[in-house]
Design a protein around this motif. Structure first.
Motif, PDB file in Angstrom:
ATOM      1  N   GLY A 289     -17.672  15.114  17.752  1.00 60.45           N
ATOM      2  CA  GLY A 289     -18.876  15.409  16.839  1.00 60.45           C
ATOM      3  C   GLY A 289     -18.425  16.802  16.198  1.00 60.45           C
ATOM      4  O   GLY A 289     -17.055  16.925  15.881  1.00 60.45           O
ATOM      5  N   ARG A 290     -19.301  17.585  15.715  1.00 60.85           N
ATOM      6  CA  ARG A 290     -19.250  18.754  15.071  1.00 60.85           C
ATOM      7  C   ARG A 290     -18.687  19.687  15.635  1.00 60.85           C
ATOM      8  O   ARG A 290     -17.856  20.671  15.426  1.00 60.85           O
ATOM      9  CB  ARG A 290     -20.674  19.107  14.295  1.00 60.85           C
ATOM     10  CG  ARG A 290     -20.427  20.115  13.231  1.00 60.85           C
ATOM     11  CD  ARG A 290     -21.508  19.969  12.261  1.00 60.85           C
ATOM     12  NE  ARG A 290     -21.522  21.165  11.286  1.00 60.85           N
ATOM     13  CZ  ARG A 290     -20.616  21.592  10.167  1.00 60.85           C
ATOM     14  NH1 ARG A 290     -19.665  20.527  10.165  1.00 60.85           N
ATOM     15  NH2 ARG A 290     -20.849  22.383   9.643  1.00 60.85           N
TER      16      ARG A 290
ATOM     17  N   LEU B 132     -13.439   7.691  23.807  1.00 63.15           N
ATOM     18  CA  LEU B 132     -14.093   8.767  22.774  1.00 63.15           C
ATOM     19  C   LEU B 132     -15.624   8.196  22.650  1.00 63.15           C
ATOM     20  O   LEU B 132     -15.908   7.014  22.355  1.00 63.15           O
ATOM     21  CB  LEU B 132     -13.386   8.643  21.503  1.00 63.15           C
ATOM     22  CG  LEU B 132     -11.840   9.087  21.796  1.00 63.15           C
ATOM     23  CD1 LEU B 132     -11.182   9.131  20.391  1.00 63.15           C
ATOM     24  CD2 LEU B 132     -11.695  10.561  22.290  1.00 63.15           C
ATOM     25  N   THR B 133     -16.705   9.306  22.661  1.00 51.89           N
ATOM     26  CA  THR B 133     -18.039   8.789  22.374  1.00 51.89           C
ATOM     27  C   THR B 133     -18.246   9.623  21.109  1.00 51.89           C
ATOM     28  O   THR B 133     -18.216  10.609  20.961  1.00 51.89           O
ATOM     29  CB  THR B 133     -18.820   9.015  23.636  1.00 51.89           C
ATOM     30  OG1 THR B 133     -18.805  10.710  23.710  1.00 51.89           O
ATOM     31  CG2 THR B 133     -18.297   8.551  24.713  1.00 51.89           C
ATOM     32  N   LEU B 134     -19.243   8.775  20.345  1.00 51.29           N
ATOM     33  CA  LEU B 134     -19.558   9.370  19.110  1.00 51.29           C
ATOM     34  C   LEU B 134     -21.139   9.108  19.216  1.00 51.29           C
ATOM     35  O   LEU B 134     -21.662   7.868  19.459  1.00 51.29           O
ATOM     36  CB  LEU B 134     -19.274   8.569  17.955  1.00 51.29           C
ATOM     37  CG  LEU B 134     -17.672   8.455  17.773  1.00 51.29           C
ATOM     38  CD1 LEU B 134     -17.263   7.674  16.643  1.00 51.29           C
ATOM     39  CD2 LEU B 134     -17.172   9.696  17.508  1.00 51.29           C
ATOM     40  N   ASP B 135     -22.011  10.175  19.136  1.00 42.80           N
ATOM     41  CA  ASP B 135     -23.546  10.111  19.043  1.00 42.80           C
ATOM     42  C   ASP B 135     -23.869  10.348  17.625  1.00 42.80           C
ATOM     43  O   ASP B 135     -23.750  11.324  17.099  1.00 42.80           O
ATOM     44  CB  ASP B 135     -24.035  11.032  19.774  1.00 42.80           C
ATOM     45  CG  ASP B 135     -25.419  11.200  19.711  1.00 42.80           C
ATOM     46  OD1 ASP B 135     -26.393  10.276  19.018  1.00 42.80           O
ATOM     47  OD2 ASP B 135     -26.031  11.866  20.553  1.00 42.80           O
ATOM     48  N   HIS B 136     -24.266   9.309  17.025  1.00 44.86           N
ATOM     49  CA  HIS B 136     -24.554   9.330  15.245  1.00 44.86           C
ATOM     50  C   HIS B 136     -26.117   9.722  15.232  1.00 44.86           C
ATOM     51  O   HIS B 136     -26.424   9.758  13.935  1.00 44.86           O
ATOM     52  CB  HIS B 136     -24.546   7.865  14.830  1.00 44.86           C
ATOM     53  CG  HIS B 136     -22.942   7.364  14.934  1.00 44.86           C
ATOM     54  ND1 HIS B 136     -21.988   7.810  14.423  1.00 44.86           N
ATOM     55  CD2 HIS B 136     -22.517   6.318  15.725  1.00 44.86           C
ATOM     56  CE1 HIS B 136     -20.704   7.240  14.768  1.00 44.86           C
ATOM     57  NE2 HIS B 136     -21.244   6.071  15.563  1.00 44.86           N
ATOM     58  N   SER B 137     -26.807   9.952  16.133  1.00 46.40           N
ATOM     59  CA  SER B 137     -28.307  10.284  15.779  1.00 46.40           C
ATOM     60  C   SER B 137     -28.572  11.644  15.564  1.00 46.40           C
ATOM     61  O   SER B 137     -27.532  12.427  15.662  1.00 46.40           O
ATOM     62  CB  SER B 137     -29.277   9.675  17.024  1.00 46.40           C
ATOM     63  OG  SER B 137     -28.504  10.549  18.144  1.00 46.40           O
TER      64      SER B 137
ATOM     65  N   ARG C 142     -15.624  21.085  13.650  1.00 51.28           N
ATOM     66  CA  ARG C 142     -14.730  20.228  13.158  1.00 51.28           C
ATOM     67  C   ARG C 142     -15.260  19.729  12.000  1.00 51.28           C
ATOM     68  O   ARG C 142     -16.616  19.143  11.756  1.00 51.28           O
ATOM     69  CB  ARG C 142     -14.526  19.071  14.222  1.00 51.28           C
ATOM     70  CG  ARG C 142     -13.483  17.987  14.173  1.00 51.28           C
ATOM     71  CD  ARG C 142     -13.393  16.979  15.216  1.00 51.28           C
ATOM     72  NE  ARG C 142     -12.720  17.470  16.087  1.00 51.28           N
ATOM     73  CZ  ARG C 142     -11.891  16.871  17.000  1.00 51.28           C
ATOM     74  NH1 ARG C 142     -11.886  15.619  16.980  1.00 51.28           N
ATOM     75  NH2 ARG C 142     -11.077  17.573  17.858  1.00 51.28           N
ATOM     76  N   THR C 143     -14.290  19.330  10.774  1.00 54.34           N
ATOM     77  CA  THR C 143     -14.778  18.383   9.537  1.00 54.34           C
ATOM     78  C   THR C 143     -14.360  17.193   9.564  1.00 54.34           C
ATOM     79  O   THR C 143     -15.185  16.265   9.079  1.00 54.34           O
ATOM     80  CB  THR C 143     -14.199  19.190   8.396  1.00 54.34           C
ATOM     81  OG1 THR C 143     -12.813  19.332   8.569  1.00 54.34           O
ATOM     82  CG2 THR C 143     -14.588  20.673   8.493  1.00 54.34           C
ATOM     83  N   SER C 144     -13.377  16.760  10.260  1.00 50.09           N
ATOM     84  CA  SER C 144     -12.848  15.294  10.026  1.00 50.09           C
ATOM     85  C   SER C 144     -12.031  15.012  11.461  1.00 50.09           C
ATOM     86  O   SER C 144     -11.233  15.810  12.045  1.00 50.09           O
ATOM     87  CB  SER C 144     -12.278  15.169   8.984  1.00 50.09           C
ATOM     88  OG  SER C 144     -10.898  15.694   9.011  1.00 50.09           O
ATOM     89  N   THR C 145     -12.268  13.664  11.671  1.00 56.82           N
ATOM     90  CA  THR C 145     -11.190  13.073  12.754  1.00 56.82           C
ATOM     91  C   THR C 145     -10.638  11.850  12.320  1.00 56.82           C
ATOM     92  O   THR C 145     -11.565  11.072  11.710  1.00 56.82           O
ATOM     93  CB  THR C 145     -12.108  12.904  14.209  1.00 56.82           C
ATOM     94  OG1 THR C 145     -12.818  14.204  14.376  1.00 56.82           O
ATOM     95  CG2 THR C 145     -11.048  12.573  15.165  1.00 56.82           C
ATOM     96  N   ARG C 146      -9.294  11.589  12.411  1.00 61.92           N
ATOM     97  CA  ARG C 146      -8.951  10.182  12.118  1.00 61.92           C
ATOM     98  C   ARG C 146      -8.508   9.773  13.218  1.00 61.92           C
ATOM     99  O   ARG C 146      -7.587  10.266  14.126  1.00 61.92           O
ATOM    100  CB  ARG C 146      -7.881  10.278  10.969  1.00 61.92           C
ATOM    101  CG  ARG C 146      -8.479  10.682   9.526  1.00 61.92           C
ATOM    102  CD  ARG C 146      -7.381  11.102   8.466  1.00 61.92           C
ATOM    103  NE  ARG C 146      -6.493   9.986   8.371  1.00 61.92           N
ATOM    104  CZ  ARG C 146      -6.664   9.026   7.377  1.00 61.92           C
ATOM    105  NH1 ARG C 146      -8.224   9.123   6.660  1.00 61.92           N
ATOM    106  NH2 ARG C 146      -6.241   7.938   7.230  1.00 61.92           N
ATOM    107  N   ILE C 147      -8.657   8.269  13.534  1.00 63.95           N
ATOM    108  CA  ILE C 147      -8.340   7.739  14.687  1.00 63.95           C
ATOM    109  C   ILE C 147      -7.638   6.316  14.762  1.00 63.95           C
ATOM    110  O   ILE C 147      -7.981   5.540  13.898  1.00 63.95           O
ATOM    111  CB  ILE C 147      -9.709   7.453  15.466  1.00 63.95           C
ATOM    112  CG1 ILE C 147     -10.297   8.783  15.949  1.00 63.95           C
ATOM    113  CG2 ILE C 147      -9.334   6.525  16.966  1.00 63.95           C
ATOM    114  CD1 ILE C 147     -11.855   8.441  16.509  1.00 63.95           C
TER     115      ILE C 147
END
Lengths: 236, 236
Positions: A79-80, A231-236, A176-181
């Motif tokens: 995340g950020r 890897l977990t992403l919380d988009h809310s 963090r501004t960006s992540t590429r996976i």
């Protein structure tokens, strides 16, 4: 209340044994025939119970080698604000970062581009391995601009934490501004360091962190062990 | 203006040939000896130029088999609104989704948990393959709650798009709440469908989408081809 189907009861019994630690990650389950015998059912019913556990990610079958308890994966939140030690602790594990190389050298083109540097500038390049509860979970390379972070090489060598080292170099916060996976397989050298088989799946991530004024201060590349990290992403 | 080092000039020349399409993804580059000959330099200098291209991800070396132009990966943005067709178009590619199975059946435990359903409820389960410019990039399974989305199975079969099918079922908008990403290797069946070698790296993603009232309306599992897709996250 509806009665539980027999396959669901078998799944529940095995699930409980795994949860209690009677069966541990990497343990092989009894064969279908043995389980059929134990529960007094046919192998088709056993297979349906095992399929439910596989769906949940609790067990894995290896062709011709039986069914195993799946490794317990460590959740790692992206995340950020991504902080290694905090992330691993949040997953209930013990974090450790071992630096195997810290050097100052000219920026490579891809690093200069990521950090917005001139190619004549130097960077502090660090390599190492990340562990969760003592088990290797990732190889990382972190690249820092020398000019913006005087003393970074010494700080990293002293505190073994990017967040702490940045603080010592006058960067109290960063985002963090960006992540590429992407996905790759482990070569022999990576496999040896990560204690996995060559050819095992790795998650390759590439990321950029900036300070509070928006200047890039870290370009990171990480190879996570696919079966040990989620890897977990919380988009809310 | 400083003059470009010779290795950088070699890298630039090869980069231009790749950009212009004179060398295409999968093409083998000339050997180090041939390149040394062409540019009138020693092999050490060629090697440094190739290393720069490898750092940028433009080429890959296969042990004992030379250096190849890397496959052009499709960027795929993850965030609060993930739309397959829009994502692939944003990467400048042609999207296509082929459904290989659409069925209504009882929810499996993991699906019921993800969608907040009773285990006695049914779901519309769909399987298929996603393509970018005609090249397979992912296998997907999308699970929808039947009760909340009457007519979903028919809609999917008709429009071949989750977003369009949801619209037809009265869901004009939806957002993603979470994504979980791990790494696995392709089994024989996955490899055959994705036209990759068994054992190639896959990125496994698990996601939940909700409607504007916050009710889960899709539980998705996707296996992306690691070398054909880069998942991108913009944290700003």
């Amino acid at each position: 209340m509806t009665e539980q189907p027999i396959w669901a009861a078998i799944a529940a019994a095995l699930r409980a044994e795994i949860a209690e630690g009677a069966r541990r990650p990497g343990d092989r389950l009894p064969t279908e025939a043995q389980l059929a015998d134990r529960f007094g059912v046919n192998r088709h019913t056993v297979r349906r119970g095992l399929a439910a556990l596989a769906d949940e990610g609790l067990v894995r079958s290896r062709r011709g080698a039986g069914v195993y308890v799946a490794p317990r994966s460590t959740d790692y939140q992206l995340g950020r604000r991504v902080r290694f030690h905090r992330n691993i602790e949040a997953a209930g594990r013990l974090p450790e970062k071992r630096f195997t190389l810290i050097e100052t050298r000219p920026a490579r083109p891809v690093e200069a581009a990521a950090l917005g540097l001139d190619e004549t500038e130097t960077v502090v390049a660090s390599d190492g391995i990340s562990l969760s509860d003592g088990s290797p979970i990732a190889l990382f390379t972190s690249i820092f601009p020398t000019d913006r972070l005087p003393g970074m090489a010494d700080a990293l060598a002293r505190v073994h934490s990017v967040t702490e080292a940045l603080r010592l170099c006058g960067v109290p916060d960063y985002v963090r501004t960006s992540t590429r996976i992407s996905g790759v397989t482990a070569d022999a050298a990576q496999a040896a360091r990560l204690e996995i088989r060559p050819g095992a799946a790795l998650i390759h991530s590439e990321s950029i962190n900036v300070d509070t004024t928006g200047r890039p201060i870290e370009y990171g590349q990480t190879f996570f062990v696919g079966e040990r990290v989620t890897l977990t992403l919380d988009h809310s």
